[in-house]
Scaffold this motif. Structure first.
Motif, PDB file in Angstrom:
ATOM      1  N   ALA A 295     -13.736 -18.210 -19.734  1.00 15.52           N
ATOM      2  CA  ALA A 295     -14.197 -18.729 -20.047  1.00 15.52           C
ATOM      3  C   ALA A 295     -15.853 -17.801 -20.375  1.00 15.52           C
ATOM      4  CB  ALA A 295     -14.305 -20.110 -20.396  1.00 15.52           C
ATOM      5  N   ALA A 296     -16.644 -17.641 -19.769  1.00 12.97           N
ATOM      6  CA  ALA A 296     -18.412 -18.115 -19.804  1.00 12.97           C
ATOM      7  C   ALA A 296     -17.994 -16.685 -20.108  1.00 12.97           C
ATOM      8  CB  ALA A 296     -19.089 -18.012 -18.311  1.00 12.97           C
ATOM      9  N   ASP A 297     -17.484 -15.693 -19.000  1.00 18.95           N
ATOM     10  CA  ASP A 297     -17.381 -14.368 -19.476  1.00 18.95           C
ATOM     11  C   ASP A 297     -16.891 -13.784 -21.414  1.00 18.95           C
ATOM     12  OD1 ASP A 297     -18.391 -11.497 -18.643  1.00 18.95           O
ATOM     13  OD2 ASP A 297     -15.755 -11.009 -18.544  1.00 18.95           O
ATOM     14  N   ILE A 298     -15.978 -14.417 -21.244  1.00 20.36           N
ATOM     15  CA  ILE A 298     -15.428 -13.806 -22.623  1.00 20.36           C
ATOM     16  C   ILE A 298     -16.891 -14.594 -23.930  1.00 20.36           C
ATOM     17  CG2 ILE A 298     -14.170 -15.095 -24.704  1.00 20.36           C
ATOM     18  CD1 ILE A 298     -11.549 -15.286 -22.608  1.00 20.36           C
ATOM     19  N   ALA A 299     -17.274 -15.795 -23.774  1.00 22.22           N
ATOM     20  CA  ALA A 299     -18.733 -16.301 -24.702  1.00 22.22           C
ATOM     21  C   ALA A 299     -19.558 -15.056 -24.848  1.00 22.22           C
ATOM     22  CB  ALA A 299     -18.636 -17.428 -24.199  1.00 22.22           C
ATOM     23  N   VAL A 300     -19.384 -14.516 -23.857  1.00 20.59           N
ATOM     24  CA  VAL A 300     -20.991 -13.810 -23.458  1.00 20.59           C
ATOM     25  C   VAL A 300     -20.873 -12.264 -24.486  1.00 20.59           C
ATOM     26  CG1 VAL A 300     -22.310 -14.084 -21.507  1.00 20.59           C
ATOM     27  CG2 VAL A 300     -20.524 -12.565 -20.842  1.00 20.59           C
ATOM     28  N   VAL A 303     -20.869 -13.722 -28.236  1.00 19.83           N
ATOM     29  CA  VAL A 303     -22.730 -14.571 -28.791  1.00 19.83           C
ATOM     30  C   VAL A 303     -23.335 -13.192 -28.872  1.00 19.83           C
ATOM     31  CG1 VAL A 303     -24.683 -15.398 -28.251  1.00 19.83           C
ATOM     32  CG2 VAL A 303     -22.037 -16.273 -27.377  1.00 19.83           C
ATOM     33  N   PRO A 304     -23.535 -13.275 -30.301  1.00 19.83           N
ATOM     34  CA  PRO A 304     -24.719 -12.403 -30.834  1.00 19.83           C
ATOM     35  C   PRO A 304     -25.997 -12.084 -30.637  1.00 19.83           C
ATOM     36  CG  PRO A 304     -25.021 -13.712 -32.725  1.00 19.83           C
ATOM     37  CD  PRO A 304     -23.997 -14.032 -31.741  1.00 19.83           C
ATOM     38  N   THR A 305     -26.186 -10.516 -30.023  1.00 23.83           N
ATOM     39  CA  THR A 305     -27.839 -10.876 -29.436  1.00 23.83           C
ATOM     40  C   THR A 305     -28.427 -10.094 -30.298  1.00 23.83           C
ATOM     41  OG1 THR A 305     -27.497  -8.858 -28.103  1.00 23.83           O
ATOM     42  CG2 THR A 305     -27.014 -10.942 -26.980  1.00 23.83           C
ATOM     43  N   PRO A 306     -29.833 -10.346 -30.480  1.00 21.75           N
ATOM     44  CA  PRO A 306     -30.875  -9.064 -31.525  1.00 21.75           C
ATOM     45  C   PRO A 306     -30.560  -7.634 -31.326  1.00 21.75           C
ATOM     46  CG  PRO A 306     -31.815 -11.033 -30.763  1.00 21.75           C
ATOM     47  CD  PRO A 306     -30.794 -11.122 -29.811  1.00 21.75           C
ATOM     48  N   PRO A 307     -30.812  -7.286 -32.303  1.00 22.56           N
ATOM     49  CA  PRO A 307     -30.617  -5.699 -32.330  1.00 22.56           C
ATOM     50  C   PRO A 307     -31.773  -4.702 -31.193  1.00 22.56           C
ATOM     51  CG  PRO A 307     -30.332  -5.931 -34.145  1.00 22.56           C
ATOM     52  CD  PRO A 307     -30.722  -7.310 -33.480  1.00 22.56           C
TER      53      PRO A 307
END
Length: 344
Positions: A295-300, A303-307
């Motif tokens: 579940a944690a691996d799917i979550a990462v 989750v969007p990260t800044p460009p």
């Protein structure tokens, strides 16, 4: 009657966790920078044709398998340590095992002694984890209080972290040091079947060693003297658990970096369903560990990260720590009376 009720409750929990793992595995094959429908993901998995086949088989399937295997190993390791030490806060990360494994693996990679997929890397990680957990058992002693055990673990973890920092400071290749720094945060990104093949023998050996002591965990709940009177070889059990945890944690760190708190959280989420029996906790804890890490691996990936971020993807070790630290603090508060009443 109560024992049968507990067994039925445990079986229902295990069946639910297996179903949840299957669902998360399907999601893991679908979710990523290139989203796939369930039908496309299944087709790519079965025939391997086209771009979908390459994405599913070569990129997402190894990652999914590693999340399952590592999560199960960490969950089982935490349950085994809690059973051995009769300590609800026992977990490999709290006793310096991942940190020591990271130091061993980092040394091999930073100085070019082995490639990232060489069997020398997990062996170095296993050696570090073995020294850490073996040192904890030796330092804390057989009848150590919760406070002494935690302090010994903190000291070993701090020392292993300092060793890793020293290795990075003196690494001859600054680019390798930077890569190792990101790797230490814990990630399953860009893993291949070479990593699965490299770690799998150590995971299996770890599971076998830890599962062979199920009877001992149950007997140890009564105390070491009572367990010895029931025929449990305490020294042999301690050695098998230390070696089993070191094999699993060392191999996990070698392929995914440091991923903490799975071994602490997973056993506690399933313990009530199995009436706190240390032997019955192990299998559900392994399954719950797999669920948490998948579940944690799917979550990462969601989750969007800044460009402008250096790391394209959030590290899974960061997510598990963000979840695990508050959980650990909550457990500390629940055990505060025991901590205050323990002998100094």
């Amino acid at each position: 009657m109560e024992d049968r009720t507990d067994m039925r409750s445990g079986w229902r929990l295990e069946a639910a966790l297996v179903a949840l793992i299957a669902g998360l595995a399907m999601l893991s094959l679908m979710i990523g920078s290139a989203g796939l429908s369930p039908a496309t993901a299944i087709k790519g998995l079965l025939d391997g044709a086209g771009s979908a086949g390459i994405i599913v088989r070569e990129i997402r399937l190894p990652r999914t398998l590693l999340a399952l295997l590592i999560g199960a190993t960490l969950g089982l390791s935490g349950a085994a340590l809690q059973g051995l030490l009769r300590n609800p806060l026992a977990e490999p990360a709290l006793f310096g095992a991942p940190q020591a494994a990271s130091a061993g693996a980092s040394f091999m990679i930073a100085y070019g002694l082995a490639g990232a997929t060489s069997f020398a890397v997990p062996l170095a990680g296993i050696a570090g984890a073995f020294v850490s957990i073996g040192g904890l058992v030796a330092i804390a002693g057989r009848r150590a209080s919760l406070t002494v055990t935690l302090l010994a673990g903190l000291a070993l973890a701090s020392f292993a972290g300092a060793l890793t920092a020293l290795i990075l400071n003196f690494a001859p290749n600054p680019y390798a040091a930077l890569e190792i720094t990101f790797w230490l945060l814990g990630s399953l990104e860009d893993r291949s079947f070479a990593h699965v093949v490299m770690a799998m023998p150590f995971f299996v050996a770890s599971w076998i060693l830890l599962a062979l002591n199920l009877r001992a965990y149950r007997a140890l709940a009564l105390g070491e003297d009572a367990a010895a009177s029931l025929g449990v070889d305490i020294d042999r059990t301690r050695l098998m658990v230390v070696v089993g945890v070191a094999l699993g944690v060392g191999a996990a760190v070698a392929v995914a970096g440091s991923i903490g708190f799975i071994g602490l959280v997973a056993p506690h989420l399933v313990r009530r369903a199995v009436s706190s029996d240390p032997a019955r906790v192990c299998l559900p804890a392994a399954l719950m560990g797999a669920v948490l890490l998948m579940a944690a691996d799917i979550a990462v990936r969601i989750v969007p990260t800044p460009p402008s971020a250096i790391a394209i993807e959030l590290k899974v070790g960061v997510v598990t720590a963000l979840i695990g630290v508050p959980f650990f603090l909550a457990m500390i508060f629940s055990e505060r009376r025991l901590l205050e009443g323990s002998p100094s």
